[in-house]
Design a protein around this motif. Structure first.
Motif, PDB file in Angstrom:
ATOM      1  N   ALA A  23      -8.182  13.090  -2.884  1.00  0.00           N
ATOM      2  CA  ALA A  23      -7.758  14.016  -3.946  1.00  0.00           C
ATOM      3  C   ALA A  23      -6.251  14.261  -3.892  1.00  0.00           C
ATOM      4  N   ASP A  24      -5.559  13.597  -2.989  1.00  0.00           N
ATOM      5  CA  ASP A  24      -4.150  13.947  -2.792  1.00  0.00           C
ATOM      6  C   ASP A  24      -3.104  13.201  -3.634  1.00  0.00           C
ATOM      7  N   PRO A  25      -3.487  12.218  -4.487  1.00  0.00           N
ATOM      8  CA  PRO A  25      -2.486  11.768  -5.477  1.00  0.00           C
ATOM      9  C   PRO A  25      -2.244  12.818  -6.574  1.00  0.00           C
ATOM     10  N   ALA A  37     -11.825  11.379   1.879  1.00  0.00           N
ATOM     11  CA  ALA A  37     -10.438  11.302   2.366  1.00  0.00           C
ATOM     12  C   ALA A  37      -9.703  12.618   2.106  1.00  0.00           C
ATOM     13  N   GLY A  38      -8.373  12.556   1.868  1.00  0.00           N
ATOM     14  CA  GLY A  38      -7.569  13.784   1.883  1.00  0.00           C
ATOM     15  C   GLY A  38      -7.554  14.553   0.584  1.00  0.00           C
ATOM     16  N   GLY A  39      -6.936  15.728   0.658  1.00  0.00           N
ATOM     17  CA  GLY A  39      -6.797  16.607  -0.490  1.00  0.00           C
ATOM     18  C   GLY A  39      -6.244  17.929   0.015  1.00  0.00           C
ATOM     19  N   TYR A  40      -5.021  18.257  -0.389  1.00  0.00           N
ATOM     20  CA  TYR A  40      -4.304  19.402   0.195  1.00  0.00           C
ATOM     21  C   TYR A  40      -3.627  20.201  -0.904  1.00  0.00           C
ATOM     22  N   ALA A  41      -4.354  20.402  -2.008  1.00  0.00           N
ATOM     23  CA  ALA A  41      -3.757  21.134  -3.127  1.00  0.00           C
ATOM     24  C   ALA A  41      -3.427  22.557  -2.705  1.00  0.00           C
ATOM     25  N   THR A  79      -7.764   4.773  -2.297  1.00  0.00           N
ATOM     26  CA  THR A  79      -6.859   5.358  -3.287  1.00  0.00           C
ATOM     27  C   THR A  79      -6.299   6.699  -2.830  1.00  0.00           C
ATOM     28  N   ASP A  80      -6.533   7.058  -1.568  1.00  0.00           N
ATOM     29  CA  ASP A  80      -5.871   8.235  -0.998  1.00  0.00           C
ATOM     30  C   ASP A  80      -4.361   7.998  -1.069  1.00  0.00           C
ATOM     31  N   VAL A  81      -3.601   9.082  -1.206  1.00  0.00           N
ATOM     32  CA  VAL A  81      -2.150   8.903  -1.411  1.00  0.00           C
ATOM     33  C   VAL A  81      -1.437   8.378  -0.162  1.00  0.00           C
ATOM     34  N   HIS A  82      -2.108   8.498   0.983  1.00  0.00           N
ATOM     35  CA  HIS A  82      -1.522   7.988   2.229  1.00  0.00           C
ATOM     36  C   HIS A  82      -2.082   6.596   2.527  1.00  0.00           C
ATOM     37  N   GLN A  83      -1.242   5.739   3.080  1.00  0.00           N
ATOM     38  CA  GLN A  83      -1.721   4.372   3.313  1.00  0.00           C
ATOM     39  C   GLN A  83      -2.869   4.356   4.341  1.00  0.00           C
ATOM     40  N   THR A 134     -11.568   8.611   6.854  1.00  0.00           N
ATOM     41  CA  THR A 134     -10.673   8.879   7.992  1.00  0.00           C
ATOM     42  C   THR A 134      -9.909   7.598   8.343  1.00  0.00           C
ATOM     43  N   HIS A 135      -9.026   7.248   7.428  1.00  0.00           N
ATOM     44  CA  HIS A 135      -8.384   5.931   7.443  1.00  0.00           C
ATOM     45  C   HIS A 135      -7.155   5.826   8.345  1.00  0.00           C
ATOM     46  N   HIS A 136      -6.759   6.961   8.954  1.00  0.00           N
ATOM     47  CA  HIS A 136      -5.627   6.889   9.894  1.00  0.00           C
ATOM     48  C   HIS A 136      -6.097   6.691  11.342  1.00  0.00           C
TER      49      HIS A 136
HETATM   50 ZN   LIG Z   1      -4.282  11.432   2.334  1.00  0.00          ZN
END
Ligand SMILES: [Zn+2]
Length: 311
Positions: free
Chosen positions: A232-234, A273-277, A155-159, A117-119
């Motif tokens: 998983a979002d890259p 972290a994220g992942g929104y496939a 390595t999540d696609v969001h900073q 939860t990096h944001h």
């Molecule tokens: Zn993300």
């Protein structure tokens, strides 16, 4: 391998909400079926305490999260409606990362089936993040005297903007973020090392930048512990990703991160972290391969009797 889950702390969402809540229980079922965990190794984490949260967050922010006194604007920024269960889930998700760090320090690798939860900033949340599990866990293991130096490999696609903000100026935690340069958050913070990638970056570009950044980060961090955000979002099929990394490319990412740390003797706590496939199964596949790879390294590296029997 020890794996922490908190998906049964379900947070109530309105119908049609785009947060992929189902990925967490699907992932836990996949981990349970695969036999990654021995008896008692698939665990519910404890909630992090106020004191642990306050290592990384402002007391006024914590107080207002706890009592539901965040403004509508602040809640919109987080993206969830407030509920007691949202607070509990956020505490448990951070507890999972802390649990994974403690287990990794003993056994080399462990995972949290949530977190990343990096944001979450010191005084506000955004992008589905309330508390910053990486910062909280890093500082808890430091406070317990179990690690002096920590590296966060995001390595999540969001900073990892919240992580960068909270840990800025802390020489004991090195923050590395590889992410889409045009993607959310549109105002980036400064990590210790950032690797911004153009839209449409595929496997070769992603992995080259990762290897380069990781090398520099691990050298500079001199860490006793790594927290790895295996977003998983890259993935090329992600709705929010804007990159084009394949599942095979993401498996190679896992290998590079996990084995680079192993080769340097750095224990790794893996977080999701994220992942929104478009197809949630793809997100689960990507997360699962990260956990599977970490578990394979535990089995080989720490072949104690109990684990050999359980695998
Ligand atoms: Zn993300």
């Amino acid at each position: 391998m020890k794996v922490f889950y908190s998906d049964h702390f379900v947070l109530p969402l309105p119908e049609g909400h785009r947060f992929p809540m189902s990925k967490y229980s699907m992932l836990r079922e996949r981990v349970a079926q695969d036999g990654i965990c021995g008896p008692g190794e698939l665990r519910t984490p404890r909630a992090v305490t106020d004191e642990e949260i306050l290592s990384s967050h402002d007391p006024h922010y914590l107080g207002r999260v706890e009592s539901g006194r965040l403004t509508d604007k602040e809640m919109r920024r987080i993206g969830f409606p407030w509920s007691d269960r949202m607070v509990e889930r956020s505490r448990r998700a951070s507890g999972g990362t802390l649990g994974a760090c403690l287990a990794a320090l003993e056994e080399g690798f462990a995972a949290n089936l949530a977190g990343g939860t990096h944001h979450a900033f010191s005084d506000r949340g955004e992008g589905y993040c309330v508390f910053n599990d990486s910062a909280i866990a890093a500082r808890a293991v430091q406070a317990a005297g179990l690690a002096d130096r920590v590296v966060v490999i995001d390595t999540d696609v969001h900073q990892g903007n919240g992580t960068a903000e909270i840990l800025r100026g802390d020489p004991t935690v090195f923050t590395f973020s590889i992410h889409g340069e045009k993607n959310f958050p549109f105002h980036k913070e400064e990590s210790d090392l950032d690797a911004p990638l153009p839209d449409g970056t595929g496997d070769a570009g992603f992995l080259t930048a990762l290897e380069r950044g990781l090398e520099v980060s691990l050298e500079a961090a001199d860490a006793d512990l790594a927290i790895y955000l295996a977003g998983a979002d890259p993935f090329e099929g992600d709705r929010l990703g804007r990159l084009a990394v394949t599942k095979e490319g993401l498996a190679e990412r896992d290998r590079i991160v996990l084995e680079s740390c192993r080769d340097r003797g750095i224990p790794v706590a893996v977080t999701m972290a994220g992942g929104y496939a478009l197809n949630v199964e793809d997100t689960v596949d990507v997360h699962f391969q990260s956990i599977r790879h970490a578990a394979d390294l535990v089995t080989r590296e720490v072949p104690d009797e109990g684990r050999m029997q359980s695998t």
